[in-house]
Design an enzyme around this catalytic site. Structure first.
Site, PDB file in Angstrom:
ATOM      1  N   ILE A 180       0.866  -1.172   0.000  1.00 22.61           N
ATOM      2  CA  ILE A 180       0.000   0.000   0.000  1.00 22.61           C
ATOM      3  C   ILE A 180       0.905   1.224   0.000  1.00 22.61           C
ATOM      4  O   ILE A 180       2.071   1.153   0.385  1.00 22.61           O
ATOM      5  CB  ILE A 180      -0.991   0.031   1.193  1.00 22.61           C
ATOM      6  N   ASP A 181       0.382   2.347  -0.450  1.00 17.20           N
ATOM      7  CA  ASP A 181       1.197   3.546  -0.615  1.00 17.20           C
ATOM      8  C   ASP A 181       1.742   4.058   0.718  1.00 17.20           C
ATOM      9  O   ASP A 181       1.166   3.811   1.783  1.00 17.20           O
ATOM     10  CB  ASP A 181       0.370   4.655  -1.270  1.00 17.20           C
ATOM     11  N   LYS A 182       2.821   4.810   0.635  1.00 16.65           N
ATOM     12  CA  LYS A 182       3.430   5.414   1.822  1.00 16.65           C
ATOM     13  C   LYS A 182       2.400   6.167   2.653  1.00 16.65           C
ATOM     14  O   LYS A 182       2.345   6.012   3.876  1.00 16.65           O
ATOM     15  CB  LYS A 182       4.556   6.363   1.391  1.00 16.65           C
TER      16      LYS A 182
END
Length: 302
Positions: A135-137
């Site tokens: 998942i994105d930062k």
């Protein structure tokens, strides 16, 4: 220990067949196995241009995990579930999942290496031990990692056949018209900005189902269920229908709102079939403080 696979189709190239059966490996990864003689039929290495026939039985030897140079770091982890095969953690917003240029430490992988020691699968390579999905930062929430190669292969197969379920919650900009809907729009890399994704006919199939949880003046709280798992999928799809995720400076408004330092997007639910027991595991996390603070700032529902 080699993996035994029996062909169930005719005429396909061996690399295409194996990539379909081993979703944790890309087609190029399978081709490297073939080049190294790690795929055999009746004890002999299989040529790259071999066309499979029903009933052929192949032995695939996965190489030993590459020793990682990534440092183990004592970083606190919010462990939601853990056993000998898998570990699921509630990733905080702002943490990168695995090392990459510009983020060589302080990542989830660094933390997992300290927490799990050598008990992480090697299929992802030296920089991504155990990592099945990302998942994105600036997205918070549930991430699952594998502690051995068999678990990694099982979870990757579930991602591919869509039996691994992921549900997110988000606050998006604007009033979403319908109480529920589906965005079915292929996603690929942006033609001029390599860091962005976009809806494009040349992209890969991408499907997001959404439903409204609550409505606020100028904003909507939604639940999104991924049918596929493309990079930035929810962010791209919601922006595509005119409702970018609040705080998303890449696909939405270019200035921060409501005190957010990243998008208001949380991976809240995760369901999967346990690789060892076959039992369905259902995990859920509470909304994080930044998310509930946004809802508080938005005020009363309408």
């Amino acid at each position: 220990m080699p993996i035994t696979l029996e062909a169930d189709l005719s005429g396909a190239r061996i690399d295409v067949f194996l990539a379909g059966k081993l979703p944790a490996l890309s087609r190029s990864g399978v081709q490297r196995l073939l080049e190294r003689g790690l795929v055999t039929y009746k004890g002999a290495p299989v040529r790259k241009n071999h066309k499979v026939e029903p009933g052929e039985v192949f032995e695939v030897s996965l190489p030993a995990p590459v020793p990682t140079e990534t440092a183990a770091q004592e970083i606190p982890l919010d462990v939601v579930y853990e056993d000998g095969d898998v570990i699921a953690v509630n990733k905080p917003r702002g943490m990168v999942v695995h090392p990459a240029p510009g983020h060589l430490d302080g990542t989830l992988v660094n933390a997992l290496l300290h927490h799990c020691g050598d008990s992480l699968s090697g299929i992802g390579g030296a920089l991504r031990p155990g990592i099945v999905h990302r998942i994105d930062k600036d997205t918070s929430g549930l991430v699952i990692a594998a502690k051995n190669d068999a678990a990694h292969l099982s979870l990757s197969a579930q991602l591919k056949n869509r039996s691994l379920s992921r549900v997110y919650e988000a606050v998006v900009i604007g009033a979403v018209k319908d109480d529920a809907g589906t965005v079915d729009a292929p996603i690929g890399r942006h033609p001029t900005d390599r860091k962005r994704q976009t809806v494009t006919a040349k992209g890969r199939s991408a499907v997001t189902h959404y439903e409204v949880i609550a409505r606020y003046s100028g904003y909507t709280h939604v639940r999104c269920r991924l049918e596929t798992g493309r990079t930035h999928q929810i962010r791209v799809h919601m922006a595509h229908i005119g409702h970018p995720v609040l705080g998303d400076l890449v696909y939405g408004r270019k200035k921060p709102e409501k005190g957010l330092a990243g998008q208001c997007l949380h991976a809240r639910e995760l369901k999967f079939i346990h690789p060892g027991t076959g039992e369905q595991i259902a995990l859920q996390t509470a909304l994080p403080a930044y998310f509930t603070e946004v809802l508080r700032k938005l005020g009363n529902t309408i």
